[in-house]
Design an enzyme around this catalytic site. Structure first.
Site, PDB file in Angstrom:
ATOM      1  N   LYS A  11      40.007  49.103  56.072  1.00 22.25           N
ATOM      2  CA  LYS A  11      39.121  49.044  57.405  1.00 22.25           C
ATOM      3  C   LYS A  11      40.056  48.956  58.599  1.00 22.25           C
ATOM      4  O   LYS A  11      39.841  49.609  59.614  1.00 22.25           O
ATOM      5  CB  LYS A  11      38.406  47.704  57.169  1.00 22.25           C
ATOM      6  CG  LYS A  11      37.213  47.919  56.162  1.00 22.25           C
ATOM      7  CD  LYS A  11      36.294  49.021  56.454  1.00 22.25           C
ATOM      8  CE  LYS A  11      35.183  49.385  55.473  1.00 22.25           C
ATOM      9  NZ  LYS A  11      35.343  49.457  54.225  1.00 22.25           N
ATOM     10  N   LYS A  21      35.239  60.800  44.697  1.00 19.58           N
ATOM     11  CA  LYS A  21      34.143  60.417  44.145  1.00 19.58           C
ATOM     12  C   LYS A  21      32.876  60.554  45.091  1.00 19.58           C
ATOM     13  O   LYS A  21      33.255  60.712  46.264  1.00 19.58           O
ATOM     14  CB  LYS A  21      34.023  59.008  43.499  1.00 19.58           C
ATOM     15  CG  LYS A  21      34.460  57.918  44.568  1.00 19.58           C
ATOM     16  CD  LYS A  21      34.231  56.501  43.926  1.00 19.58           C
ATOM     17  CE  LYS A  21      34.125  55.618  44.958  1.00 19.58           C
ATOM     18  NZ  LYS A  21      33.678  54.205  44.419  1.00 19.58           N
ATOM     19  N   LYS A  71      28.733  57.689  50.408  1.00 18.33           N
ATOM     20  CA  LYS A  71      27.622  57.893  51.287  1.00 18.33           C
ATOM     21  C   LYS A  71      28.455  58.498  52.317  1.00 18.33           C
ATOM     22  O   LYS A  71      27.687  59.370  53.312  1.00 18.33           O
ATOM     23  CB  LYS A  71      27.311  56.572  51.824  1.00 18.33           C
ATOM     24  CG  LYS A  71      26.571  55.693  50.697  1.00 18.33           C
ATOM     25  CD  LYS A  71      26.181  54.278  51.288  1.00 18.33           C
ATOM     26  CE  LYS A  71      26.449  53.112  50.368  1.00 18.33           C
ATOM     27  NZ  LYS A  71      25.475  53.155  49.371  1.00 18.33           N
TER      28      LYS A  71
END
Ligand code: TRP
Length: 330
Positions: free
Chosen positions: A111, A194, A197
């Protein structure tokens, strides 16, 4: 009977990866265990501090869970922020979580790279809140994917540390819920990686048949096998993986044989795959729409879930306060 806790972030609609990677297993688990499933809407703020439509996202995810078959009569399904007890446990657990170990967490480091303009303390202490989510119900099992293994390891460590620090045997150390081979990693339609979202490579449970057909027909493939029995390239292997979860085994075999004989036409395969995905998602989509429009039902589910979750959480908080030494004046 095990106590199971699992959370899903409320930052997007559920996709096939969520379904086959997690929800399908929740459906099985809920029958055999004492399950707490919740929408992690506090965690959502670590990456989306000012969501456009926080409530709308939560509502959508709740409707989608229910449409998939999570049963509020069997499992406890609730919204994280409806159980403020978790924030108290989070505060208490923060006192024995060390900045050094938090800074070394893989998800935190990622992050820091991904959102350098918003490296907030919530991101740093994300694993502490997640540990609180789990241990507040004294869970002993947590279904987690690969990406959450380190967080679960930290939850175990924090539980152990609490016990050691206060000389008690209070929190169980939660184990990963093992699905064996059933944990399928669902790839995206963009050839590699994969389904996610944020990757823009997903098929959502709420997608219309037209959207699904369009997405599948655009999926990345290759120029075709060059010799018989060639191992499919990554993008084509991904289509086969998707097919293996939504299509009949004979269908998969049919196209695998075609590929092995160099006779495959990816257009035909995609058409079939799209129809099989539609067949799978369409009943779910219809239920999503129905449940989403039933505010009274959603309110009832959320209220009852919160009540059950708070009963369990407040008991833990009472006991934890006592263990630490907080008590009323006698
Ligand atoms: N971190 C999890 C994820 O990103 C979501 C989550 C929050 C969770 N709290 C949890 C999962 C507790 C399991 C248990 O997917």
């Amino acid at each position: 009977m095990d106590t199971v806790v699992s959370g899903i972030r409320s930052t997007g609609n559920l996709h096939l990866g969520n379904y086959f990677g997690a929800i399908k297993n929740f459906l099985k688990m809920q029958k055999e265990n004492n399950c707490y499933f919740f929408i992690a809407d506090y965690h959502a703020l670590t990456t989306h501090p000012h969501p456009d439509d926080l409530h709308g996202n939560i509502k959508q995810v709740l409707a989608e869970y229910l449409a998939c078959g999570i049963d509020p009569e069997t499992a406890t399904i609730f919204i994280q922020s409806d159980v403020p007890e978790v924030s108290e446990l989070y505060l208490l657990m923060n006192m024995n979580a060390y900045v050094g170990e938090l800074e070394r967490t893989a998800s935190f480091k990622e992050k820091v790279r991904k959102q350098p303009d918003n490296i907030n303390a919530g991101l740093l202490t994300y694993p502490v809140l997640m540990a609180a989510d789990i241990i507040i119900h004294k869970a002993n099992k947590v279904p987690v994917g690969k990406d959450q293994e380190q967080h679960l390891e930290m939850a175990r460590r924090f539980a152990r540390r609490f016990n050691t620090m206060y000389g008690v045997d209070y929190f169980p150390e939660p184990d990963a819920y093992n699905f064996g081979k059933q944990l399928v990693k669902i790839p995206g339609l963009d050839g590699s990686g994969k389904m996610g979202k944020s990757e823009g490579n997903g098929i959502f449970l709420a997608d219309t048949p037209q959207e699904i057909r369009k997405k599948v027909m655009r999926a990345v493939t290759d120029t075709g096998p060059e010799k018989p029995h060639q191992t499919p390239s990554e993008p084509v292997k991904n289509l086969f993986t998707l097919m293996s979860v939504v299509s009949e085994p004979e269908t998969v075999k049919f196209f695998k044989d075609k590929h092995a004989n160099c006779e495959i036409r990816y257009g035909d395969m995609k058409k079939q795959l799209a129809e099989d995905i539609v067949k799978f998602t369409e009943p779910i989509r219809e239920r999503i729409i129905e449940i989403h429009s039933d505010n009274k039902y959603l309110a009832k589910v959320a209220a009852e879930g919160a009540e059950k979750a708070r009963a369990s959480a407040s008991k833990t908080i009472r006991e934890v306060r006592k263990i630490i030494g907080y008590r009323p004046f006698a």
